[in-house]
Design a protein around this motif. Structure first.
Motif, PDB file in Angstrom:
ATOM      1  N   ALA A   1       0.826  -1.205   0.000  1.00  0.00           N
ATOM      2  CA  ALA A   1       0.000   0.000   0.000  1.00  0.00           C
ATOM      3  C   ALA A   1       0.862   1.257   0.000  1.00  0.00           C
ATOM      4  O   ALA A   1       0.555   2.248  -0.683  1.00  0.00           O
ATOM      5  CB  ALA A   1      -0.929   0.001   1.207  1.00  0.00           C
ATOM      6  N   LEU A   2       1.960   1.251   0.756  1.00  0.00           N
ATOM      7  CA  LEU A   2       2.864   2.398   0.785  1.00  0.00           C
ATOM      8  C   LEU A   2       3.546   2.599  -0.568  1.00  0.00           C
ATOM      9  O   LEU A   2       3.736   3.727  -1.018  1.00  0.00           O
ATOM     10  CB  LEU A   2       3.925   2.217   1.867  1.00  0.00           C
ATOM     11  CG  LEU A   2       3.584   2.702   3.275  1.00  0.00           C
ATOM     12  CD1 LEU A   2       4.767   2.434   4.207  1.00  0.00           C
ATOM     13  CD2 LEU A   2       3.228   4.178   3.285  1.00  0.00           C
ATOM     14  N   ASP A   3       3.927   1.493  -1.194  1.00  0.00           N
ATOM     15  CA  ASP A   3       4.541   1.574  -2.527  1.00  0.00           C
ATOM     16  C   ASP A   3       3.576   2.232  -3.509  1.00  0.00           C
ATOM     17  O   ASP A   3       3.948   3.129  -4.274  1.00  0.00           O
ATOM     18  CB  ASP A   3       4.913   0.176  -3.000  1.00  0.00           C
ATOM     19  CG  ASP A   3       5.488   0.169  -4.412  1.00  0.00           C
ATOM     20  OD1 ASP A   3       6.626   0.644  -4.590  1.00  0.00           O
ATOM     21  OD2 ASP A   3       4.797  -0.301  -5.332  1.00  0.00           O
ATOM     22  N   LEU A   4       2.322   1.793  -3.471  1.00  0.00           N
ATOM     23  CA  LEU A   4       1.313   2.363  -4.353  1.00  0.00           C
ATOM     24  C   LEU A   4       1.085   3.841  -4.031  1.00  0.00           C
ATOM     25  O   LEU A   4       0.932   4.674  -4.936  1.00  0.00           O
ATOM     26  CB  LEU A   4       0.004   1.583  -4.221  1.00  0.00           C
ATOM     27  CG  LEU A   4      -1.152   2.002  -5.130  1.00  0.00           C
ATOM     28  CD1 LEU A   4      -0.762   1.890  -6.598  1.00  0.00           C
ATOM     29  CD2 LEU A   4      -2.381   1.145  -4.835  1.00  0.00           C
ATOM     30  N   GLU A   5       1.096   4.188  -2.739  1.00  0.00           N
ATOM     31  CA  GLU A   5       0.910   5.576  -2.313  1.00  0.00           C
ATOM     32  C   GLU A   5       2.035   6.464  -2.836  1.00  0.00           C
ATOM     33  O   GLU A   5       1.804   7.601  -3.282  1.00  0.00           O
ATOM     34  CB  GLU A   5       0.850   5.639  -0.787  1.00  0.00           C
ATOM     35  CG  GLU A   5       0.503   7.012  -0.222  1.00  0.00           C
ATOM     36  CD  GLU A   5       0.414   7.010   1.287  1.00  0.00           C
ATOM     37  OE1 GLU A   5       0.450   8.118   1.882  1.00  0.00           O
ATOM     38  OE2 GLU A   5       0.332   5.917   1.901  1.00  0.00           O
ATOM     39  N   PHE A   6       3.264   5.960  -2.791  1.00  0.00           N
ATOM     40  CA  PHE A   6       4.421   6.713  -3.278  1.00  0.00           C
ATOM     41  C   PHE A   6       4.279   7.027  -4.769  1.00  0.00           C
ATOM     42  O   PHE A   6       4.418   8.185  -5.198  1.00  0.00           O
ATOM     43  CB  PHE A   6       5.690   5.889  -3.029  1.00  0.00           C
ATOM     44  CG  PHE A   6       6.967   6.547  -3.496  1.00  0.00           C
ATOM     45  CD1 PHE A   6       7.626   7.471  -2.690  1.00  0.00           C
ATOM     46  CD2 PHE A   6       7.521   6.234  -4.731  1.00  0.00           C
ATOM     47  CE1 PHE A   6       8.806   8.078  -3.113  1.00  0.00           C
ATOM     48  CE2 PHE A   6       8.696   6.836  -5.162  1.00  0.00           C
ATOM     49  CZ  PHE A   6       9.345   7.765  -4.352  1.00  0.00           C
ATOM     50  N   HIS A   7       3.973   6.016  -5.555  1.00  0.00           N
ATOM     51  CA  HIS A   7       3.862   6.227  -6.996  1.00  0.00           C
ATOM     52  C   HIS A   7       2.641   7.073  -7.360  1.00  0.00           C
ATOM     53  O   HIS A   7       2.707   7.893  -8.281  1.00  0.00           O
ATOM     54  CB  HIS A   7       3.829   4.879  -7.715  1.00  0.00           C
ATOM     55  CG  HIS A   7       5.140   4.157  -7.668  1.00  0.00           C
ATOM     56  ND1 HIS A   7       6.224   4.561  -8.402  1.00  0.00           N
ATOM     57  CD2 HIS A   7       5.542   3.077  -6.959  1.00  0.00           C
ATOM     58  CE1 HIS A   7       7.245   3.757  -8.161  1.00  0.00           C
ATOM     59  NE2 HIS A   7       6.857   2.849  -7.272  1.00  0.00           N
ATOM     60  N   THR A   8       1.558   6.883  -6.614  1.00  0.00           N
ATOM     61  CA  THR A   8       0.352   7.677  -6.876  1.00  0.00           C
ATOM     62  C   THR A   8       0.618   9.156  -6.637  1.00  0.00           C
ATOM     63  O   THR A   8       0.140  10.017  -7.387  1.00  0.00           O
ATOM     64  CB  THR A   8      -0.803   7.195  -5.978  1.00  0.00           C
ATOM     65  OG1 THR A   8      -1.095   5.827  -6.286  1.00  0.00           O
ATOM     66  CG2 THR A   8      -2.059   8.028  -6.214  1.00  0.00           C
TER      67      THR A   8
END
Length: 223
Positions: free
Chosen positions: A132-139
């Motif tokens: 979820a954090l990885d997705l948050e970073f890229h988003t």
């Protein structure tokens, strides 16, 4: 539990809850997404569930089969690596465009995400939280690019890729590599180096693809 239908906000909530259950594996590939059954389970009307399932289908997370209804999508390895190859190009472009638009607040948000990743790295793997954090970073980078078409395309691509790679976060070296690569992207953005931002973002997705292949090979059942 969601208790009342308040329009778009409720639909967003139902969508997020269904997506989280899919990404966590609670709803595995092929699982049915029955609108009546989910409405009862979530204690909401059918309308927000129906709209949420349609969004999942649009994002490629679910598919609709005639006479059978919607179900969680199942992707083969070839399809997921096609997605990742496209992501290499588009995430690089997003980082390049974000470099000239991102401000202090955007950089602060990215730095906080990276710091949270670093803190998680000190403990036992939490694949769902780290994915979820990885997705948050890229988003956040995609949002900073200011390119709505690019952001929408990457959202759909990443949603499908997410179905496959969340388990990778259980491997310590994958966690360490991802954090180091995120730091390199953030450093380039902070320095205002669009060329480096594009290169580091592209390299990150390329390396992620290799690690995904290794993880899949290691976890594939022995014939």
């Amino acid at each position: 539990m969601v208790a009342s239908d308040n329009g778009e906000l409720l639909t967003d909530t139902v969508y997020q809850r269904l997506a989280e259950r899919i990404f966590s594996g609670e709803l595995p590939p092929g699982a049915p997404l029955s609108v009546p059954a989910l409405a009862v389970e979530l204690n909401v009307s059918r309308s927000p569930v129906r709209e949420s399932v349609q969004r999942l289908i649009y994002d490629g997370i679910a598919v609709h089969t005639p006479y059978a209804g919607a179900k969680v999508a199942a992707m083969d390895e070839e399809s997921i690596f096609d997605v990742m190859r496209v992501r290499e190009v588009l995430d690089g472009l997003a980082a390049q465009e974000a470099t000239v638009r991102i401000g202090d607040e955007g950089l602060r948000v990215l730095a906080e995400i990276v710091e949270r990743q670093s803190e998680l790295l000190e403990g036992a793997p939490d694949p769902q939280a780290e994915a979820a954090l990885d997705l948050e970073f890229h988003t956040a980078i995609r949002a900073a690019s200011g390119n709505a078409a690019l952001r929408d395309a990457l959202h759909r691509l990443d949603a499908r890729a997410h179905l496959y790679r969340s388990g990778m976060w259980s491997v310590q070296r994958n966690r360490e590599h991802a954090l180091a690569e995120h730091r390199a992207i953030l450093s380039a953005l902070d320095a205002g180096d669009a060329v480096a931002a594009q290169a580091t973002a592209t390299a990150h997705v390329a390396a992620l693809t290799v690690r995904m292949k290794r993880w899949l090979a290691a976890t594939r059942p022995t014939p």
